[in-house]
Design an enzyme around this catalytic site. Structure first.
Site, PDB file in Angstrom:
ATOM      1  N   LYS A 216       0.873  -1.185   0.135  1.00 31.65           N
ATOM      2  CA  LYS A 216      -0.035  -0.073  -0.206  1.00 31.65           C
ATOM      3  C   LYS A 216       1.064   1.424   0.103  1.00 31.65           C
ATOM      4  CE  LYS A 216      -3.701  -2.109   2.571  1.00 31.65           C
ATOM      5  NZ  LYS A 216      -4.905  -1.985   1.597  1.00 31.65           N
ATOM      6  N   ARG A 288     -10.537 -11.466   0.991  1.00 29.00           N
ATOM      7  CA  ARG A 288     -11.535 -12.038   0.384  1.00 29.00           C
ATOM      8  C   ARG A 288     -10.529 -13.536   0.452  1.00 29.00           C
ATOM      9  NH1 ARG A 288     -11.301  -8.844  -5.141  1.00 29.00           N
ATOM     10  NH2 ARG A 288     -11.072  -7.143  -3.360  1.00 29.00           N
TER      11      ARG A 288
END
Length: 429
Positions: A216, A288
């Site tokens: 990130k 996920r």
């Protein structure tokens, strides 16, 4: 005597017992606070009047704006629960935990229930606000142990070796980049009838998310990537505290997503607990992945209904902002009562699509069954479709994307705990 707190709707006046202050101008617009200093006319220092407006807004929020103190609270049927909830919720501070003594002049059961609900929501907020070097995966497991032991619930903690033996490759892949261990926590609450099927609560437990090798550019706030797990654990805690007559299994996949020499990378193919293979196309689409194995585990344990919660996608934040939780479902008979519960609690949700279009976009890999990410408009729906790939036929499913609602101004909200519990309570009526 304790200081006095009272909430008034527009057009209402102070009760007769406070008539000496009837000439004080009150601003009853929603959320406005009027402080009346009694100047020794009562055995308390002040009366705090909370403006509740026309009653259409969430009046719990108005009570939460009151500066915390030890209050005697004037309530009625419409304000008792909200006052109890709001005063305790508003008193929360991660840096300074203090217990305030709130008492009501009536409707004691409703007032005390509001206090109870808020105190357990605050437990989730405290875990979520905890810095990631304090709330490590081990610590989050310890929190789950404390909840399970408090209510005598059966708990199983699956560690790395257990998960490897089971074949939970998706959770293990995300954990590869961390020097801390991963876990899958399973807690059973048997509050319903013996023959009642289980509903599963599944929460994403990323105690820190650096993005893996798709690192990130801004990691501020990434400690909040475990809010789904904290909120689901505390939803279960509240169900047990209120003795709700349902059978529930809570499944929490817990790890960090960091970078070391062993971290998983783009192009890797992993085999999930379901047996489905996944090509990793983005290591920052890790939530996920761990949820995929947790959803499979929940169904292996017998759950025929599943609610999962996760700070899953920035796309949901861009679509719905910080007010609405995104909701996805494969079954209207499951979704509509949940919508009713959210309207009752005034925790706002908005249903987003998940259909074959998004599923087909995931099936583009030349080396695996599906990819875990793809550059596409509607990425919140694409992530939901990925999760639905692990929902078996006949299982009713709700996915809550709380990426925009899990915290506000860098303070955790405990969002959707109240709605989930209200949903179960209504089913028991």
């Amino acid at each position: 005597m304790k200081n006095i707190c009272i909430g008034l709707f527009e057009g209402e006046t102070l009760p007769e017992s406070l008539a000496a202050f009837k000439d004080v101008k009150l601003d009853l617009e929603f959320g406005k606070i009027t402080t009346i200093h009694t100047l020794n006319q009562l055995d308390c220092e002040k009366i705090v009047v909370v403006g509740l407006g026309d009653g259409k807004k969430n009046i719990k929020e108005a009570f939460s704006k009151v500066e915390a103190d030890d209050y005697f609270v004037y309530v009625n049927e419409n304000t008792a629960y909200a006052a109890g909830f709001g005063l305790v919720y508003g008193a929360y501070s991660y840096k300074e935990t203090k217990v305030y003594d709130f008492e009501s002049d009536g409707f004691t059961a409703e007032f005390e229930k509001g206090k109870t609900v808020a105190s357990i929501v605050n437990h989730a907020r405290e875990m979520s606000d905890m810095p990631a070097n304090f709330l490590t995966p081990d610590h989050l497991v310890d929190e789950a142990k404390m909840v399970s032991e408090k209510y005598g619930m059966e708990m199983e903690v699956l560690d790395h070796d257990d998960l490897d033996q089971l074949g939970a490759g998706a959770l293990l892949a995300v954990n590869q980049g961390s020097d801390r261990p991963c876990f899958m926590v399973v807690i059973r609450y048997d509050g319903g009838k013996e023959d009642e099927e289980y509903t599963a609560l599944v929460g994403k437990g990323l105690t820190y998310d650096a993005g893996g090798y798709n690192i990130k550019s801004n990691m501020h706030g990434m400690k909040y990537d475990m809010c789904g797990a904290a909120n689901m654990l505390c939803a279960l805690e509240l169900v047990a505290e209120l003795k709700i007559e349902k059978n529930i299994v809570c499944v929490l996949p817990i790890t960090e997503n960091k970078v070391n020499g062993h971290g998983f990378v783009d192009g890797d193919v992993i085999t999930s607990l379901s047996g489905k293979t996944i090509e990793v196309t983005n290591t920052d689409a890790e939530g996920r992945l761990i949820l995929a194995d947790a959803l499979t585990m929940a169904q292996k344990l017998g759950a025929t209904r599943v609610i999962d919660m996760a700070t899953l996608t920035g796309a949901c934040v861009r679509a719905l902002g910080s007010t609405y939780t995104g909701i996805f479902s494969n079954d209207d008979s499951f979704y509509l009562p949940f919508l009713g519960a959210s309207k009752a609690t005034k925790e706002q949700i908005w249903r987003l699509p998940v259909d074959e279009y998004f599923h087909s976009e995931l099936k583009c890999s030349k080396v695996a069954d599906i990819v875990n990410s793809k550059t596409l408009g509607g990425n919140a729906s694409l992530a939901a479709a990925f999760l639905e790939e692990f929902i078996e036929e006949g299982t009713k499913w709700i996915h809550l994307d709380i990426a925009g609602t899990s915290d506000k101004d860098e303070v955790a909200t405990g969002v959707m705990i109240e709605t989930i519990v209200h949903f179960f309570e209504n089913e028991c009526k």
